[in-house]
Design an enzyme around this catalytic site. Sequence first.
Site, PDB file in Angstrom:
ATOM      1  N   THR B  23       0.876  -1.171   0.000  1.00 57.20           N
ATOM      2  CA  THR B  23       0.000   0.000   0.000  1.00 57.20           C
ATOM      3  C   THR B  23       0.911   1.217   0.000  1.00 57.20           C
ATOM      4  O   THR B  23       1.922   1.259   0.683  1.00 57.20           O
ATOM      5  CB  THR B  23      -1.032  -0.028   1.151  1.00 57.20           C
ATOM      6  N   CYS B  29      -3.621   7.127   7.907  1.00 54.99           N
ATOM      7  CA  CYS B  29      -4.256   5.809   7.848  1.00 54.99           C
ATOM      8  C   CYS B  29      -3.292   4.768   8.424  1.00 54.99           C
ATOM      9  O   CYS B  29      -2.097   5.029   8.561  1.00 54.99           O
ATOM     10  CB  CYS B  29      -4.568   5.445   6.405  1.00 54.99           C
ATOM     11  N   HIS B  46      -6.018  -1.246   4.544  1.00 60.42           N
ATOM     12  CA  HIS B  46      -5.588   0.150   4.684  1.00 60.42           C
ATOM     13  C   HIS B  46      -6.766   0.922   5.291  1.00 60.42           C
ATOM     14  O   HIS B  46      -7.683   1.309   4.570  1.00 60.42           O
ATOM     15  CB  HIS B  46      -5.222   0.655   3.281  1.00 60.42           C
TER      16      HIS B  46
END
Lengths: 204, 161
Positions: B23, B29, B46
């Site tokens: 990711t 996040c 995520h």
Amino acid sequence: MSNINLDNIDSMQVDVLKEIGNIGAGNATTALSTMVNGKVDMNVPKVALLEFKDLPDTVGGAENIVVGILITLEGEINGMMMFMMEQKSAYRLVNILLGKPPEDESFTEMELSALKEIGNIIAGAYLSSLSTLTGIRIDASVPYMSIDMAGAILSVPAIEFGKVGDKALIIETQFSKDDSDVNGYFILIPSLESYGVILSSLGL
Amino acid sequence: MGKLIKVGMADLNVCTTPDALTTLGLGSCVGIVLYDSLKKTAGMVHVMLPDSTKIKNNENTAKFADTGIDALIDKMVSIGASKSRLIAKIAGGAQMFAFSSNNDMLRIGERNTEASKLKLKSLGIRIIAEDTGLDYGRTIEFYPETGELHVKSVGKPLKVM
């Protein structure tokens, strides 16, 4: 009050939001050209409803290193205004403004704070024209700056949108200086309710 | 060499060696990796927000720490991982802008990290590596073959955990 249904925005609303981007970015671009004493072009603004995972693609990809200057908006409309420049562009801009050699790729503390101030002036020009156009009072925060991956920087406004939906509606305008060594983006991300306020103020 | 499968913001995916998961540009996040070392199977989610119960629009389970981890486990079990063997590695949860005010919105990275840890704890999944907090973004890659999590940040050396 006019409401926006994210999955079904009508073309009239899109046109009005584009025009807002045009006027805001136009003023911000003028402020920028005055500062660099040169021509700065801007693209036709894009109004896009994006899924979170597609958001970083609007600014060159999640890992593109950018300088992000974030101003939060409060008052009659809420949301965020972001001024983003590729890192290389930020070096060029500071070099032009402070009369440094064009190839210098570093920032001193003082240059960082100058950059933040530049961002503040440019974002301020965008917001004040928006405020004049709509007659809406916009209270802007002090500017916050971060130099990092675009995805990481955009996570901040994305999370705010994440609280109300699965997509973000952004008004994005790209600008570039004639010899294309300075380019970046203005991104206006009002909260969902604020879109209604903006559109009503313009009689929609 | 397998594929490197991308996991977007508010998204999740699973893979088995030789494939790997990544990711890009995690900010506030949190990226949570679950791993079954016996089956060499991994999952990555995520998450953007800590708690789905505080939010009206919560259909996308991958968006929240509480529902995202559950959804990820289900998906891993469906491709042959064993829930009891899972271990976790987590990264992200930064505060990207040095806000001066005490606005709650600005502590979101920290809250995402806390919520992820609490959820994993409640499921009895041990966190064996963590790189969270501070003020910079991270790209992560997880390789089920070795169990290594690679954390890349701007201007910092690659971290392997």
